[in-house]
Design an enzyme around this catalytic site. Structure first.
Site, PDB file in Angstrom:
ATOM      1  N   TYR A  89       0.852  -1.190   0.000  1.00  0.00           N
ATOM      2  CA  TYR A  89       0.000   0.000   0.000  1.00  0.00           C
ATOM      3  C   TYR A  89       0.885   1.235   0.000  1.00  0.00           C
ATOM      4  O   TYR A  89       1.870   1.318   0.727  1.00  0.00           O
ATOM      5  CB  TYR A  89      -0.897  -0.001   1.242  1.00  0.00           C
ATOM      6  CG  TYR A  89      -1.699   1.262   1.433  1.00  0.00           C
ATOM      7  CD1 TYR A  89      -2.915   1.442   0.776  1.00  0.00           C
ATOM      8  CD2 TYR A  89      -1.241   2.280   2.269  1.00  0.00           C
ATOM      9  CE1 TYR A  89      -3.654   2.610   0.955  1.00  0.00           C
ATOM     10  CE2 TYR A  89      -1.975   3.445   2.452  1.00  0.00           C
ATOM     11  CZ  TYR A  89      -3.181   3.602   1.784  1.00  0.00           C
ATOM     12  OH  TYR A  89      -3.896   4.757   1.958  1.00  0.00           O
ATOM     13  N   HIS A  90       0.511   2.240  -0.816  1.00  0.00           N
ATOM     14  CA  HIS A  90       1.326   3.442  -0.998  1.00  0.00           C
ATOM     15  C   HIS A  90       0.794   4.577  -0.139  1.00  0.00           C
ATOM     16  O   HIS A  90      -0.313   5.066  -0.339  1.00  0.00           O
ATOM     17  CB  HIS A  90       1.288   3.854  -2.475  1.00  0.00           C
ATOM     18  CG  HIS A  90       2.433   4.724  -2.895  1.00  0.00           C
ATOM     19  ND1 HIS A  90       2.741   5.906  -2.262  1.00  0.00           N
ATOM     20  CD2 HIS A  90       3.343   4.579  -3.895  1.00  0.00           C
ATOM     21  CE1 HIS A  90       3.793   6.453  -2.855  1.00  0.00           C
ATOM     22  NE2 HIS A  90       4.186   5.665  -3.838  1.00  0.00           N
ATOM     23  N   GLY A  91       1.575   5.013   0.844  1.00  0.00           N
ATOM     24  CA  GLY A  91       1.192   6.146   1.671  1.00  0.00           C
ATOM     25  C   GLY A  91       1.391   7.459   0.940  1.00  0.00           C
ATOM     26  O   GLY A  91       1.923   7.504  -0.169  1.00  0.00           O
TER      27      GLY A  91
END
Length: 300
Positions: A89-91
């Site tokens: 998951y990309h913050g």
């Protein structure tokens, strides 16, 4: 004057840590350039010749991770000894991913090559850092070569869109991206899900996004500035590998549930990442709770 001073102070406060991170990234590149010049290194940036420089850079970021975010990494035993594809998951700012790369190298002396958005390679003055840390545009051919050479390869299917427009609900914004699944099938390697707890509480994007969304979709450039940088607790969790299965299709690998007996075995990547989020993340995310977790000894 008082109002103006308070306004400027507030602006500096919410942007100072992201700007500091940017400064440290450029400083890392400068240190590599100094090492290259002093040692007269001309070898392949991915070769072992660069390992001492990589260790220095990784040590710096690991110290920063420990001090500022109390960073923890769990599930390293789930990484295969050979090649595999890490999906995460990309913050708003993927600083957690940088922490992961640093600790993985320090613990295992292992590189994980990273697929990055094309705009990253347009940033001036970072060429050597990107090469030494194994950041690549991530064409199918490049990924297959990297996997054939025994490397781990990481990708965030949500990419910049997920960074800009996801929020404390931690919604996955993958769209129709499934090229990584086809590469995994072609290379016959497992996919490993990964997620960092509280990454959205550390750094966020502004709520009003319609204009910036239209701007991004037309230019594919991230004009929305991130803010925050509070020292919330970061824990990266690496999930169990999704093994290569010659009988599964790309669509099934990305998001289909496969039934077996009385149980649902979730062999697909999207559900595996979402399962990590559901297990380890308070939704909606809470900055206050994420800060308190720095002092929660029971979670260690």
């Amino acid at each position: 004057m008082v109002i103006a001073s308070l306004t400027m102070s507030a602006i500096l406060f919410v942007f100072i840590v992201p700007l500091t991170i940017l400064f440290f990234i450029y400083l890392s590149n400068i240190l590599l350039l100094i090492y290259q010049r002093n040692s007269e290194v001309k070898a392949d940036p991915l070769s072992e010749v660069w390992d001492s420089a990589r260790k220095t850079i990784a040590s710096f970021w690991d110290i920063y991770a420990r001090i500022w975010h109390g960073y923890e990494l769990h599930g390293v035993e789930n990484l295969p000894e050979g090649p595999g594809i890490l999906v995460y998951y990309h913050g708003a700012i993927p600083i957690d991913y940088l922490y992961f790369l640093s600790r993985l190298f320090l613990w295992k002396k292992r590189l994980c090559l990273s697929v990055a958005d094309h705009f990253v390679f347009r940033l001036p003055g970072l060429k050597l850092l990107l090469e030494v840390t194994g950041v690549m545009p991530g064409t199918r051919e490049e990924c297959l070569i990297a996997l054939k050479n025994g490397h781990l390869v990481s990708i965030s299917p949500g990419g910049v869109r997920e960074a800009l427009f996801s929020d404390e609900s931690y919604q996955l914004l993958w769209g129709n991206r499934k090229g990584f699944a086809q590469v995994a099938l072609d290379a016959k390697v497992p996919i490993i899900p990964m997620y960092t707890q509280n990454v959205r509480e550390g750094y966020r994007m502004f709520k009003e996004r319609r204009f910036f969304r239209q701007l991004y979709e037309s230019t594919r450039l991230p004009f929305t500035p991130p803010y925050g940088g509070l020292p919330v607790k970061f824990r990266t969790y690496i999930g169990e590998p999704i093994p290569y299965d010659p009988n599964i299709t790309t669509d099934e690998l990305v998001e289909k549930q496969v039934s077996k007996g009385n149980f649902l075995f979730l062999f697909q990547t999207k559900t595996a990442v979402q399962a990590l989020i559901n297990k380890h993340q308070t939704i909606p995310g809470s900055i206050w709770k994420a800060l308190l977790e720095r002092f929660d000894k029971r979670r260690k």
